[in-house]
Design a protein around this motif. Structure first.
Motif, PDB file in Angstrom:
ATOM      1  N   LEU A 152       6.887   4.358  11.312  1.00 31.69           N
ATOM      2  CA  LEU A 152       4.898   5.103  10.919  1.00 31.69           C
ATOM      3  C   LEU A 152       4.110   4.860  12.106  1.00 31.69           C
ATOM      4  O   LEU A 152       3.949   3.703  12.678  1.00 31.69           O
ATOM      5  N   LYS A 153       3.401   5.567  12.157  1.00 32.37           N
ATOM      6  CA  LYS A 153       1.437   5.869  12.848  1.00 32.37           C
ATOM      7  C   LYS A 153       0.489   5.264  12.609  1.00 32.37           C
ATOM      8  O   LYS A 153      -0.105   6.029  13.417  1.00 32.37           O
ATOM      9  N   ILE A 154       0.601   5.059  10.905  1.00 29.42           N
ATOM     10  CA  ILE A 154      -0.631   5.584  10.082  1.00 29.42           C
ATOM     11  C   ILE A 154      -1.766   3.987  10.945  1.00 29.42           C
ATOM     12  O   ILE A 154      -1.355   3.279  11.420  1.00 29.42           O
ATOM     13  N   PRO A 155      -2.572   4.181  11.104  1.00 28.94           N
ATOM     14  CA  PRO A 155      -3.896   3.433  11.592  1.00 28.94           C
ATOM     15  C   PRO A 155      -3.467   1.572  11.069  1.00 28.94           C
ATOM     16  O   PRO A 155      -3.548   2.094   9.643  1.00 28.94           O
ATOM     17  N   ILE A 156      -4.290   0.612  11.382  1.00 30.78           N
ATOM     18  CA  ILE A 156      -3.810  -0.320  10.622  1.00 30.78           C
ATOM     19  C   ILE A 156      -3.727  -0.653   9.141  1.00 30.78           C
ATOM     20  O   ILE A 156      -3.096  -1.178   8.765  1.00 30.78           O
ATOM     21  N   ASP A 157      -5.189  -0.220   9.558  1.00 31.41           N
ATOM     22  CA  ASP A 157      -5.989  -0.835   8.310  1.00 31.41           C
ATOM     23  C   ASP A 157      -5.431  -0.032   7.087  1.00 31.41           C
ATOM     24  O   ASP A 157      -5.428  -0.391   5.735  1.00 31.41           O
ATOM     25  N   ARG A 158      -5.785   0.943   6.655  1.00 36.94           N
ATOM     26  CA  ARG A 158      -5.140   1.682   6.314  1.00 36.94           C
ATOM     27  C   ARG A 158      -3.204   1.543   5.415  1.00 36.94           C
ATOM     28  O   ARG A 158      -2.953   1.277   4.829  1.00 36.94           O
ATOM     29  N   LEU A 159      -2.803   1.374   6.518  1.00 39.22           N
ATOM     30  CA  LEU A 159      -0.645   0.476   6.733  1.00 39.22           C
ATOM     31  C   LEU A 159      -1.618  -0.826   5.120  1.00 39.22           C
ATOM     32  O   LEU A 159      -0.682  -0.956   5.110  1.00 39.22           O
ATOM     33  N   ARG A 160      -2.156  -1.774   6.226  1.00 36.36           N
ATOM     34  CA  ARG A 160      -2.453  -2.627   5.262  1.00 36.36           C
ATOM     35  C   ARG A 160      -2.687  -2.858   4.085  1.00 36.36           C
ATOM     36  O   ARG A 160      -2.360  -2.900   3.014  1.00 36.36           O
ATOM     37  N   ARG A 161      -3.467  -1.570   3.920  1.00 34.71           N
ATOM     38  CA  ARG A 161      -4.406  -1.280   2.385  1.00 34.71           C
ATOM     39  C   ARG A 161      -2.359  -0.758   1.816  1.00 34.71           C
ATOM     40  O   ARG A 161      -2.715  -1.269   0.160  1.00 34.71           O
ATOM     41  N   ILE A 162      -1.713  -0.068   2.062  1.00 32.56           N
ATOM     42  CA  ILE A 162      -1.153   0.553   1.595  1.00 32.56           C
ATOM     43  C   ILE A 162       0.028  -0.408   0.783  1.00 32.56           C
ATOM     44  O   ILE A 162       0.264  -0.759   0.428  1.00 32.56           O
ATOM     45  N   LEU A 163       0.415  -1.636   2.457  1.00 32.61           N
ATOM     46  CA  LEU A 163       1.128  -2.621   2.371  1.00 32.61           C
ATOM     47  C   LEU A 163       0.464  -3.958   0.771  1.00 32.61           C
ATOM     48  O   LEU A 163       1.064  -3.765   0.065  1.00 32.61           O
ATOM     49  N   LYS A 164      -0.425  -3.517   1.489  1.00 33.41           N
ATOM     50  CA  LYS A 164      -0.847  -4.856   0.240  1.00 33.41           C
ATOM     51  C   LYS A 164      -0.930  -4.281  -1.641  1.00 33.41           C
ATOM     52  O   LYS A 164      -0.722  -5.248  -2.438  1.00 33.41           O
ATOM     53  N   HIS A 165      -0.985  -2.840  -1.652  1.00 37.96           N
ATOM     54  CA  HIS A 165      -0.917  -2.322  -3.105  1.00 37.96           C
ATOM     55  C   HIS A 165       0.303  -2.089  -3.778  1.00 37.96           C
ATOM     56  O   HIS A 165       0.644  -2.562  -4.779  1.00 37.96           O
ATOM     57  N   HIS A 166       1.245  -2.109  -2.725  1.00 43.81           N
ATOM     58  CA  HIS A 166       2.445  -1.489  -2.278  1.00 43.81           C
ATOM     59  C   HIS A 166       3.055  -3.294  -3.050  1.00 43.81           C
ATOM     60  O   HIS A 166       4.034  -3.033  -4.170  1.00 43.81           O
ATOM     61  N   TYR A 167       2.641  -4.191  -2.815  1.00 42.49           N
ATOM     62  CA  TYR A 167       3.153  -5.718  -2.382  1.00 42.49           C
ATOM     63  C   TYR A 167       2.913  -5.753  -4.206  1.00 42.49           C
ATOM     64  O   TYR A 167       3.882  -6.637  -4.756  1.00 42.49           O
ATOM     65  N   SER A 168       1.678  -5.841  -4.592  1.00 46.10           N
ATOM     66  CA  SER A 168       1.197  -5.659  -5.922  1.00 46.10           C
ATOM     67  C   SER A 168       2.411  -5.381  -6.540  1.00 46.10           C
ATOM     68  O   SER A 168       2.443  -5.683  -7.936  1.00 46.10           O
ATOM     69  N   GLN A 169       3.143  -3.657  -7.201  1.00 47.34           N
ATOM     70  CA  GLN A 169       3.735  -3.139  -7.618  1.00 47.34           C
ATOM     71  C   GLN A 169       5.199  -4.133  -7.357  1.00 47.34           C
ATOM     72  O   GLN A 169       5.997  -3.407  -9.436  1.00 47.34           O
ATOM     73  N   ILE A 170       5.852  -4.268  -6.855  1.00 45.54           N
ATOM     74  CA  ILE A 170       6.425  -4.974  -6.579  1.00 45.54           C
ATOM     75  C   ILE A 170       7.356  -6.253  -6.804  1.00 45.54           C
ATOM     76  O   ILE A 170       8.443  -6.968  -6.326  1.00 45.54           O
ATOM     77  N   GLU A 171       6.375  -7.213  -6.458  1.00 46.51           N
ATOM     78  CA  GLU A 171       5.854  -8.973  -6.392  1.00 46.51           C
ATOM     79  C   GLU A 171       7.047  -9.360  -7.141  1.00 46.51           C
ATOM     80  O   GLU A 171       7.669 -10.536  -7.082  1.00 46.51           O
ATOM     81  N   SER A 172       7.036  -9.139  -8.645  1.00 41.01           N
ATOM     82  CA  SER A 172       8.099  -9.797  -9.658  1.00 41.01           C
ATOM     83  C   SER A 172       9.379  -8.888  -8.824  1.00 41.01           C
ATOM     84  O   SER A 172      10.442  -9.765 -10.258  1.00 41.01           O
ATOM     85  N   ASN A 173       9.839  -8.157  -8.848  1.00 39.17           N
ATOM     86  CA  ASN A 173      10.975  -8.202  -8.479  1.00 39.17           C
ATOM     87  C   ASN A 173      12.181  -9.200  -6.974  1.00 39.17           C
ATOM     88  O   ASN A 173      11.115  -8.595  -5.853  1.00 39.17           O
TER      89      ASN A 173
END
Length: 204
Positions: A152-173
Motif C-alpha cells: 500500500l502507498k497510503i499516507p502513513i497518518d491515514r494508514l496508522r488510523r486504519i490499522l489502529k481501528h482495525h486492530y480494535s475490531q479483531i483483537e479478541s481473535n
C-alpha cells in the motif's frame, strides 16, 4: 497456455466447481500444471493461488455476474458476496469454496488498493465495518489486508488510523491478530523509516 486457461476458467465458472477429477476435463491441462495454475494431488486437480488464474477468473466471473469492482470498497464487498452465493449453489466442498473466495478477495484487494495512493475509500470502509455484521468476511478481509499491507502507498497518518481501528475490531481473535502482526512486520521491512509509527499502535 492462454487457450487452456480460458477453457479451464470457463469450466470453473459455468460448472461452479473448484475441484476436478483427472478425467473430468476434456482438454489438455498440462500447461496449467507447468505454469502453477493447478496442481495434481492423487486423482484430484486443485487450483493454486495464482495471479494468472485470479486475473482470468475475475474477468470471466465479472462478465458472468454482470458486476465489476472499483475504488469504492463496497463494490468489492458486493462482488465477493455475490460470487460466494453463486458458487455455494454448486460446491460440495465448503473448505475449497472458502479457500477460493479468500484468494478472490485477496486478488480484488490487490487490483484496487495497491496502486491507490489516497486511501480514503479504504479508511471509510474499515471504519464502517462492525464485528457483529459478518465475522467470516471481516477476518477474510483482514487476511487480504494484512497480506498486502506492504504494497500500500497510503499516507502513513491515514494508514496508522486504519490499522489502529482495525486492530480494535479483531483483537479478541488470536488468529486474526497473528495475521495482522505479520502484515505490520512486512510493512516495516519494506518501509523501515515509517514502521516505528505503526508499531506504536500496540503500545497505546
Amino acid at each position: 497456455m492462454q487457450e487452456s486457461l480460458e477453457k479451464f476458467v470457463n469450466t470453473v465458472v459455468e460448472e461452479k466447481v473448484f475441484l476436478f477429477e483427472r478425467g473430468q476435463l476434456d482438454f489438455n491441462y498440462q500447461e496449467l500444471v507447468d505454469n502453477e495454475v493447478v496442481t495434481i494431488v492423487g486423482e484430484e486437480i486443485q487450483i493454486l493461488d495464482s495471479p494468472i488464474f485470479s486475473e482470468a477468473f475475475y474477468t470471466k466471473l465479472s462478465s458472468r455476474l454482470g458486476i465489476t469492482v472499483n475504488e469504492d470498497f463496497n463494490s468489492i464487498v458486493e462482488f465477493y458476496h455475490t460470487a460466494y452465493e453463486y458458487f455455494r449453489e454448486g460446491n460440495k466442498s465448503v473448505s475449497e469454496l472458502r479457500k477460493q473466495m479468500k484468494n478472490l478477495l485477496n486478488s480484488l484487494f490487490i487490483m484496487t488498493y495497491t496502486i491507490e495512493e489516497d486511501g480514503k475509500p479504504l479508511e471509510d470502509f474499515v471504519f464502517s465495518l462492525k464485528t457483529s455484521d459478518n465475522n467470516v468476511f471481516i477476518y477474510e478481509f483482514s487476511e487480504a489486508f494484512s497480506r498486502n499491507l506492504h504494497r500500500l502507498k497510503i499516507p502513513i497518518d491515514r494508514l496508522r488510523r486504519i490499522l489502529k481501528h482495525h486492530y480494535s475490531q479483531i483483537e479478541s481473535n488470536d488468529f486474526g491478530i497473528s495475521r495482522f502482526m505479520n502484515g505490520v512486520e512486512s510493512y516495516c521491512v519494506v518501509n523501515p523509516s515509517e514502521g516505528k509509527l505503526l508499531l506504536e499502535i500496540f503500545l497505546e
